[in-house]
Design a protein around this motif. Structure first.
Motif, PDB file in Angstrom:
ATOM      1  N   THR A 281       7.526 -15.088   3.343  1.00  0.00           N
ATOM      2  CA  THR A 281       6.135 -15.219   2.903  1.00  0.00           C
ATOM      3  C   THR A 281       5.200 -14.480   3.859  1.00  0.00           C
ATOM      4  N   VAL A 282       5.440 -14.622   5.155  1.00  0.00           N
ATOM      5  CA  VAL A 282       4.631 -13.900   6.135  1.00  0.00           C
ATOM      6  C   VAL A 282       4.834 -12.398   5.979  1.00  0.00           C
ATOM      7  N   LEU A 283       6.084 -11.976   5.770  1.00  0.00           N
ATOM      8  CA  LEU A 283       6.361 -10.546   5.596  1.00  0.00           C
ATOM      9  C   LEU A 283       5.591  -9.989   4.407  1.00  0.00           C
ATOM     10  N   LYS A 284       5.592 -10.722   3.295  1.00  0.00           N
ATOM     11  CA  LYS A 284       4.863 -10.266   2.114  1.00  0.00           C
ATOM     12  C   LYS A 284       3.369 -10.155   2.412  1.00  0.00           C
ATOM     13  N   THR A 285       2.838 -11.122   3.151  1.00  0.00           N
ATOM     14  CA  THR A 285       1.415 -11.102   3.496  1.00  0.00           C
ATOM     15  C   THR A 285       1.088  -9.918   4.401  1.00  0.00           C
ATOM     16  N   ILE A 286       1.936  -9.698   5.406  1.00  0.00           N
ATOM     17  CA  ILE A 286       1.714  -8.596   6.336  1.00  0.00           C
ATOM     18  C   ILE A 286       1.830  -7.250   5.625  1.00  0.00           C
ATOM     19  N   GLU A 287       2.768  -7.135   4.713  1.00  0.00           N
ATOM     20  CA  GLU A 287       2.902  -5.878   3.976  1.00  0.00           C
ATOM     21  C   GLU A 287       1.703  -5.641   3.073  1.00  0.00           C
ATOM     22  N   ALA A 288       1.153  -6.693   2.499  1.00  0.00           N
ATOM     23  CA  ALA A 288      -0.060  -6.545   1.682  1.00  0.00           C
ATOM     24  C   ALA A 288      -1.215  -6.047   2.548  1.00  0.00           C
ATOM     25  N   ALA A 289      -1.356  -6.606   3.745  1.00  0.00           N
ATOM     26  CA  ALA A 289      -2.400  -6.141   4.665  1.00  0.00           C
ATOM     27  C   ALA A 289      -2.143  -4.698   5.095  1.00  0.00           C
ATOM     28  N   GLY A 290      -0.863  -4.357   5.282  1.00  0.00           N
ATOM     29  CA  GLY A 290      -0.521  -2.993   5.662  1.00  0.00           C
ATOM     30  C   GLY A 290      -0.897  -1.978   4.595  1.00  0.00           C
ATOM     31  N   ARG A 291      -0.715  -2.363   3.327  1.00  0.00           N
ATOM     32  CA  ARG A 291      -1.124  -1.455   2.250  1.00  0.00           C
ATOM     33  C   ARG A 291      -2.638  -1.250   2.262  1.00  0.00           C
ATOM     34  N   LEU A 292      -3.378  -2.316   2.559  1.00  0.00           N
ATOM     35  CA  LEU A 292      -4.833  -2.166   2.635  1.00  0.00           C
ATOM     36  C   LEU A 292      -5.245  -1.307   3.825  1.00  0.00           C
ATOM     37  N   GLN A 293      -4.494  -1.377   4.921  1.00  0.00           N
ATOM     38  CA  GLN A 293      -4.760  -0.477   6.040  1.00  0.00           C
ATOM     39  C   GLN A 293      -4.617   0.972   5.608  1.00  0.00           C
ATOM     40  N   MET A 294      -3.602   1.249   4.802  1.00  0.00           N
ATOM     41  CA  MET A 294      -3.408   2.611   4.311  1.00  0.00           C
ATOM     42  C   MET A 294      -4.574   3.059   3.446  1.00  0.00           C
TER      43      MET A 294
ATOM     44  N   MET B 253      -5.557  16.042   5.836  1.00  0.00           N
ATOM     45  CA  MET B 253      -4.164  15.881   5.425  1.00  0.00           C
ATOM     46  C   MET B 253      -3.851  14.458   4.984  1.00  0.00           C
ATOM     47  N   LEU B 254      -4.718  13.493   5.341  1.00  0.00           N
ATOM     48  CA  LEU B 254      -4.483  12.111   4.947  1.00  0.00           C
ATOM     49  C   LEU B 254      -4.522  11.929   3.437  1.00  0.00           C
ATOM     50  N   VAL B 255      -5.298  12.744   2.748  1.00  0.00           N
ATOM     51  CA  VAL B 255      -5.424  12.584   1.290  1.00  0.00           C
ATOM     52  C   VAL B 255      -4.065  12.704   0.632  1.00  0.00           C
ATOM     53  N   GLU B 256      -3.322  13.744   0.966  1.00  0.00           N
ATOM     54  CA  GLU B 256      -1.981  13.921   0.401  1.00  0.00           C
ATOM     55  C   GLU B 256      -0.959  13.044   1.107  1.00  0.00           C
ATOM     56  N   GLY B 257      -1.125  12.883   2.421  1.00  0.00           N
ATOM     57  CA  GLY B 257      -0.159  12.106   3.179  1.00  0.00           C
ATOM     58  C   GLY B 257      -0.099  10.650   2.772  1.00  0.00           C
ATOM     59  N   MET B 258      -1.257  10.074   2.421  1.00  0.00           N
ATOM     60  CA  MET B 258      -1.319   8.666   2.038  1.00  0.00           C
ATOM     61  C   MET B 258      -1.051   8.443   0.548  1.00  0.00           C
ATOM     62  N   LYS B 259      -0.988   9.519  -0.218  1.00  0.00           N
ATOM     63  CA  LYS B 259      -0.894   9.373  -1.673  1.00  0.00           C
ATOM     64  C   LYS B 259       0.298   8.520  -2.120  1.00  0.00           C
ATOM     65  N   PRO B 260       1.509   8.716  -1.579  1.00  0.00           N
ATOM     66  CA  PRO B 260       2.622   7.871  -2.033  1.00  0.00           C
ATOM     67  C   PRO B 260       2.387   6.384  -1.790  1.00  0.00           C
ATOM     68  N   MET B 261       1.840   6.027  -0.626  1.00  0.00           N
ATOM     69  CA  MET B 261       1.563   4.618  -0.341  1.00  0.00           C
ATOM     70  C   MET B 261       0.455   4.080  -1.235  1.00  0.00           C
ATOM     71  N   ILE B 262      -0.569   4.892  -1.476  1.00  0.00           N
ATOM     72  CA  ILE B 262      -1.665   4.462  -2.342  1.00  0.00           C
ATOM     73  C   ILE B 262      -1.153   4.242  -3.761  1.00  0.00           C
ATOM     74  N   ASP B 263      -0.279   5.132  -4.228  1.00  0.00           N
ATOM     75  CA  ASP B 263       0.294   4.982  -5.568  1.00  0.00           C
ATOM     76  C   ASP B 263       1.131   3.710  -5.666  1.00  0.00           C
ATOM     77  N   LEU B 264       1.917   3.409  -4.621  1.00  0.00           N
ATOM     78  CA  LEU B 264       2.706   2.178  -4.611  1.00  0.00           C
ATOM     79  C   LEU B 264       1.804   0.951  -4.628  1.00  0.00           C
ATOM     80  N   TRP B 265       0.740   1.011  -3.844  1.00  0.00           N
ATOM     81  CA  TRP B 265      -0.218  -0.112  -3.824  1.00  0.00           C
ATOM     82  C   TRP B 265      -0.849  -0.289  -5.193  1.00  0.00           C
ATOM     83  N   ARG B 266      -1.259   0.800  -5.802  1.00  0.00           N
ATOM     84  CA  ARG B 266      -1.926   0.739  -7.106  1.00  0.00           C
ATOM     85  C   ARG B 266      -1.004   0.155  -8.175  1.00  0.00           C
TER      86      ARG B 266
END
Length: 308
Positions: free
Chosen positions: A264-277, A289-302
């Motif tokens: 449960t903590v891992l899931k919470t921390i990963e959710a916060a990590g996606r928001l950091q991205m 370069m962050l626009v393209e570099g972060m795109k895969p993580m942003i797509d996963l979050w979305r």
């Protein structure tokens, strides 16, 4: 957005500051070499065995005073781990272990290590090394902040993305803000965390994906990059490691007397990590370069469910 020419000029200023500061500290420098240039410019002061990390792209919320505190913590933790015999990149013994300010930059000096390029370590292997690091860090006596890097970075980063549909769609921004309001009360302090997750211990942790920040050398693997060292749950160092990494960590943790990962903590921390991205996109004007570099993580979050 900063232009390529402006970024090159920023890098040149960082290199010049590192060379100037190094020479003032008695280091011989004839051929400075840039080893890395993203959030920081990493400069080797050749021919001396010294590497300088010069942060050049920082969150708007990082004040000079806060940066100095963080750098002192990093140097102190790395030196302490080295004294305990852990394989770690240590502060350079040729200069005092203290940040140096020069020409608007604050920098730290480190020993040179010869790394193996394109090394690819299996997640199961690195997870075991993270467990060994946690076992060593449990006894660290210095003062560390709790989960610094979330607040105020996330809300301020999201605020900067207001009116920037070129960086983040308004609907995505609204979702990110609502998710942060859900997560913030759980992570805003050590007391709040203990109330939300009773029985889940916290301790000194690396703070920045230590499994991915291992430097492979011809003489072994070294822990590195303690810029975000902090107190927090061990799950913070294991986010996005996947089932194989978590299984390997738990096996090593049992041998070392550490607790296993709380899902449960891992899931919470990963959710916060996606928001950091997501919030990192606010730094794209300084680092395009962050626009393209972060795109895969942003797509996963979305594509992931809303963290409500």
């Amino acid at each position: 957005m900063i232009t390529d020419e402006q970024r090159a000029a920023r890098t040149a200023r960082a290199v010049a500051a590192a060379v100037s500061a190094g020479r003032d500290l008695g280091i011989a420098v004839t051929e400075p070499e840039v080893l890395y240039d993203v959030f920081s410019v990493i400069v080797r002061l050749a021919p001396s065995p010294v590497v300088v990390r010069v942060p050049t792209v920082l969150p708007r919320t990082t004040t000079p005073e806060a940066q100095l505190t963080d750098q002192r913590r990093e140097l102190a933790v790395a030196a302490w781990l080295g004294e305990k015999g852990l394989p770690v990149v240590k502060p350079s013994p040729l200069v005092p272990a203290e940040p140096v300010r020069r020409d608007g930059f604050s920098m730290t000096f480190w020993e040179l290590v010869e790394f193996v390029e394109d090394a690819n370590l299996a997640v199961g292997y690195t997870a075991k090394l993270v467990a060994k690091l946690h076992a060593a860090l449990r006894d660290y006596p210095g003062e560390l902040a709790f989960l610094n890097g979330l607040d105020p970075f996330i809300p301020d980063g999201l605020a900067q993305l207001e009116g920037r549909p070129d960086l983040l769609d308004p609907a995505d921004l609204d979702r990110a803000r609502r998710e942060w309001e859900t997560l913030r009360p759980l992570l805003e302090s050590e007391e709040a965390f203990a109330k939300a997750f009773p029985g889940v211990t916290v301790q000194p942790i690396h703070g920045d994906s230590p499994g991915y920040n291992l430097i492979v050398t011809t003489e072994g693997d070294l822990y590195s990059d303690f810029e975000l060292v902090k107190r927090g749950p061990i799950e913070s160092d294991l986010a996005f490691n996947g089932p194989e990494g978590i299984e390997a960590y738990n096996a090593a943790a049992e041998e070392l007397g550490l607790r296993e990962v709380d899902e449960t903590v891992l899931k919470t921390i990963e959710a916060a990590g996606r928001l950091q991205m997501v919030a990192c996109l606010s730094m794209a004007p300084e680092l395009p370069m962050l626009v393209e570099g972060m795109k895969p993580m942003i797509d996963l979050w979305r594509a992931s469910p809303f963290e409500g």
